[in-house]
Scaffold this active site. Sequence first.
Site, mmCIF file in Angstrom:
data_model
loop_
_atom_site.group_PDB
_atom_site.id
_atom_site.type_symbol
_atom_site.label_atom_id
_atom_site.label_comp_id
_atom_site.label_asym_id
_atom_site.label_seq_id
_atom_site.Cartn_x
_atom_site.Cartn_y
_atom_site.Cartn_z
ATOM 1 N N ASP A 228 0.827 -1.100 0.021
ATOM 2 C CA ASP A 228 0.017 -0.001 0.124
ATOM 3 C C ASP A 228 0.681 1.181 -0.062
ATOM 4 O O ASP A 228 2.086 1.393 0.206
ATOM 5 C CB ASP A 228 -1.012 0.173 1.369
ATOM 6 C CG ASP A 228 -0.203 -0.379 2.420
ATOM 7 O OD1 ASP A 228 0.855 -0.524 2.303
ATOM 8 O OD2 ASP A 228 -1.152 -0.556 3.501
ATOM 9 N N ASP B 80 -7.508 -2.606 14.317
ATOM 10 C CA ASP B 80 -8.926 -2.717 13.921
ATOM 11 C C ASP B 80 -9.027 -4.126 13.160
ATOM 12 O O ASP B 80 -9.911 -4.426 12.246
ATOM 13 C CB ASP B 80 -9.583 -1.574 13.182
ATOM 14 C CG ASP B 80 -9.103 -1.355 11.851
ATOM 15 O OD1 ASP B 80 -8.142 -1.827 11.343
ATOM 16 O OD2 ASP B 80 -9.274 -0.272 11.226
ATOM 17 N N HIS C 154 -7.195 -4.783 10.358
ATOM 18 C CA HIS C 154 -7.032 -4.718 8.712
ATOM 19 C C HIS C 154 -5.725 -5.190 8.319
ATOM 20 O O HIS C 154 -4.880 -5.353 9.149
ATOM 21 C CB HIS C 154 -7.176 -3.175 8.594
ATOM 22 C CG HIS C 154 -5.927 -2.060 8.832
ATOM 23 N ND1 HIS C 154 -6.348 -0.976 9.493
ATOM 24 C CD2 HIS C 154 -4.768 -2.178 8.588
ATOM 25 C CE1 HIS C 154 -5.233 -0.282 9.673
ATOM 26 N NE2 HIS C 154 -4.203 -1.087 9.350
ATOM 27 N N GLU D 274 -9.698 -1.777 5.413
ATOM 28 C CA GLU D 274 -10.300 -1.301 6.756
ATOM 29 C C GLU D 274 -11.549 -2.305 6.802
ATOM 30 O O GLU D 274 -12.197 -2.881 5.919
ATOM 31 C CB GLU D 274 -10.643 0.049 6.899
ATOM 32 C CG GLU D 274 -9.499 1.174 6.776
ATOM 33 C CD GLU D 274 -8.777 1.117 8.006
ATOM 34 O OE1 GLU D 274 -8.937 0.215 8.629
ATOM 35 O OE2 GLU D 274 -8.124 2.062 8.162
HETATM 36 C C1 GLP Z 1 -0.798 0.649 8.443
HETATM 37 C C2 GLP Z 1 -0.225 -0.322 7.449
HETATM 38 C C3 GLP Z 1 -0.249 -1.642 7.756
HETATM 39 C C4 GLP Z 1 0.129 -2.172 9.062
HETATM 40 C C5 GLP Z 1 -0.486 -1.535 10.077
HETATM 41 C C6 GLP Z 1 0.044 -1.571 11.629
HETATM 42 O O1 GLP Z 1 -2.012 0.700 8.611
HETATM 43 N N1 GLP Z 1 -0.842 -0.063 6.026
HETATM 44 O O2 GLP Z 1 0.044 -2.657 6.612
HETATM 45 O O3 GLP Z 1 0.000 -3.622 9.222
HETATM 46 O O4 GLP Z 1 -0.209 -0.038 9.751
HETATM 47 O O5 GLP Z 1 1.317 -1.012 11.542
HETATM 48 P P1 GLP Z 1 2.295 -1.188 12.998
HETATM 49 O O6 GLP Z 1 3.156 -2.374 12.563
HETATM 50 O O7 GLP Z 1 3.120 0.184 12.830
HETATM 51 O O8 GLP Z 1 1.407 -1.392 14.086
#
Ligand code: GLP
Length: 263
Positions: free
Chosen positions: A67, A136, A138, A143
């Site tokens: 993404d 959440d 995702h 989402e």
């Molecule tokens: C963002 C990214 C996800 C990732 C999430 C959690 O939303 N698009 O790919 O898994 O953050 O991030 P973190 O690893 O910093 O908790």
Amino acid sequence: MRVVIVKDYEQMSRTAALLIAKQLRSKPSSVLGFATGSTPLGTYKELIRMHRREGLDFSHARTFNLDEYFRLDPSHPQSYHTFMFENLFNKINVNPDRISIPDGMTEDVENFCADYERRIKQAGGLDLQLLGIGRDGHVGFNEPGSSLGSRTRLKTLAEETVRDNARFFKDKKEVPRLAITMGVGTILEARQLVMLASGEGKADAVKRSIEGPVTAQVTASALQLHPSVTVVADEGAASLLMHRRYYVYVEKMAEKYEADVGI
Ligand code: GLP
């Protein structure tokens, strides 16, 4: 689904890096899907170490990122482009021409997304997709409510996600509200999925993904439909799992018999 519960963040990172290295060594031209966020940082550090010390070779690999924020210039310090180059790509021998990250500045989102899907197919499909998980539940930026058949597209970020991401931005007004993300359907087509989770803050999302019903409200739960998933969770992230002891036992059996015991 294989659920590997490890002691801490370091072990999670080491386990994930070993899975990626195994894939790459068995097929040097692997198509690897990478993720961003703080969770995979340790995995990338370990891959860099393996590249430098053990000759792990990325020169024939192709990469696709999950993404990217919409309307954030790739040169912005918080863009996922910058993240990937700073934390991995600049430090391994991947060919820059073989790196694909969604273009958040595209003027024609629909065409860009269709083309991203086409490029993944033309590359032969993703061999391994690395995933984090949002609080959440995702994956990517899919989402709650994202179709489990969704493809690469523009998504509106949930308020909780915007709040979580705000920690990286100096000016809160700068935090993007939209992102281009691979869809759940795109992710499920990867031949192998590796999902990482660290810390108690992720425990509820992990529980709902692994042991809850498959639902578009928790897009990581769609992983239950995939035949080859490894979830690597540290003690904190695994703390709410009902069948925690069984998962640990399965791993012990796998070690004892040196076999995959029913992923
Ligand atoms: C963002 C990214 C996800 C990732 C999430 C959690 O939303 N698009 O790919 O898994 O953050 O991030 P973190 O690893 O910093 O908790």
